[in-house]
Design a protein around this motif. Structure first.
Motif, PDB file in Angstrom:
ATOM      1  N   ARG A 100       1.891   9.753  -6.751  1.00 40.74           N
ATOM      2  CA  ARG A 100       1.690   8.753  -7.812  1.00 40.74           C
ATOM      3  C   ARG A 100       2.944   8.485  -8.623  1.00 40.74           C
ATOM      4  N   ARG A 158      -3.492   8.476   4.703  1.00 42.47           N
ATOM      5  CA  ARG A 158      -4.488   8.208   3.672  1.00 42.47           C
ATOM      6  C   ARG A 158      -3.787   7.472   2.540  1.00 42.47           C
ATOM      7  N   THR A 159      -4.482   6.532   1.923  1.00 45.86           N
ATOM      8  CA  THR A 159      -3.910   5.873   0.756  1.00 45.86           C
ATOM      9  C   THR A 159      -4.015   6.819  -0.437  1.00 45.86           C
ATOM     10  N   VAL A 160      -3.199   6.565  -1.437  1.00 51.09           N
ATOM     11  CA  VAL A 160      -3.270   7.349  -2.669  1.00 51.09           C
ATOM     12  C   VAL A 160      -4.679   7.249  -3.253  1.00 51.09           C
ATOM     13  N   ASP A 161      -5.258   6.052  -3.243  1.00 53.72           N
ATOM     14  CA  ASP A 161      -6.615   5.883  -3.784  1.00 53.72           C
ATOM     15  C   ASP A 161      -7.651   6.672  -2.994  1.00 53.72           C
ATOM     16  N   GLU A 162      -7.502   6.748  -1.676  1.00 52.41           N
ATOM     17  CA  GLU A 162      -8.443   7.522  -0.867  1.00 52.41           C
ATOM     18  C   GLU A 162      -8.375   9.007  -1.204  1.00 52.41           C
ATOM     19  N   ALA A 206      -7.294  10.286  -4.037  1.00 55.08           N
ATOM     20  CA  ALA A 206      -7.816  10.420  -5.399  1.00 55.08           C
ATOM     21  C   ALA A 206      -9.349  10.417  -5.388  1.00 55.08           C
ATOM     22  N   GLY A 207      -9.942   9.535  -4.609  1.00 53.58           N
ATOM     23  CA  GLY A 207     -11.399   9.479  -4.515  1.00 53.58           C
ATOM     24  C   GLY A 207     -11.995  10.738  -3.916  1.00 53.58           C
ATOM     25  N   THR A 254       0.847  -1.190   0.000  1.00 56.35           N
ATOM     26  CA  THR A 254       0.000   0.000   0.000  1.00 56.35           C
ATOM     27  C   THR A 254       0.879   1.236   0.000  1.00 56.35           C
TER      28      THR A 254
END
Length: 189
Positions: free
Chosen positions: A187, A88-92, A94-95, A5
């Motif tokens: 990213r 926070r994750t990168v996906d979180e 981004a969302g 992650t």
């Protein structure tokens, strides 16, 4: 089951109020914890790293809480003062940005769009949208990990007390345009 992650650590109290930490030192502190691919972005406490963690809930939530605690303890021991960490994750992230939480807000020279990263959800008793007594801060909405704040630059703005006395968690804020740049930097391989 585990997975790699990529996290963004949004740190509070880095390079403000006379507490100066060079990013090279901050990256080294994260690396000392065995975290991989540690990088930073600008001087305000944004650190990216990878780690192996459980991918299935609720183990993932417990693993994140434990990791946050380890980072906070290590930073406090090493720097001599507490540094709240919001992971926070990168996906979180981004969302969060893809949801366009500020859609429809007219941006003028006096208006700043702010993402307030939260250690705890806002209290259910806080009515949203919420406007500060002076009217210079308006919390448009929130989810479990962030609040979406419009700041009118007609006075001093601080995150402390932004949500009233009922909120007991930690907060660190980034402007919307800065958060977009942080995500882009995180990213990059």
């Amino acid at each position: 089951m585990t997975t790699t992650t990529t996290y963004i650590a949004f740190l509070r109290a880095i390079n403000v109020g006379g507490r100066t930490v060079k990013m090279e030192r901050l990256r080294a502190l994260f690396a000392e914890l065995g975290l991989g691919n540690v990088r930073s972005y600008i001087q305000t406490g944004n650190v990216f790293f990878t780690t192996e963690e459980p991918a299935d809930e609720p183990t993932a939530g417990a693993a994140r809480a434990a990791l946050t605690g380890r980072i906070e303890e290590h930073l406090e021991r090493s720097l001599g003062y507490p540094v709240p960490v919001m992971l926070r994750t990168v996906d979180e992230v981004a969302g969060l940005l893809a949801a366009e939480p500020f859609r429809g807000v007219a941006v003028t020279p006096d208006v700043r769009l702010v993402l307030a990263f939260l250690s705890e959800p806002l209290p259910a008793s806080l009515p949203l949208p919420f406007r500060s007594p002076k009217g210079n801060v308006e919390v448009l909405g929130a989810d479990q990990g962030a609040a979406y704040v419009v700041v009118r630059q007609d006075g001093k703005w601080v995150t402390e007390g932004m949500f009233g006395k009922a909120y007991q968690g930690s907060v660190t804020s980034r402007f919307l345009h800065t958060t977009e740049k942080i995500l882009a930097a995180a990213r990059k391989a």
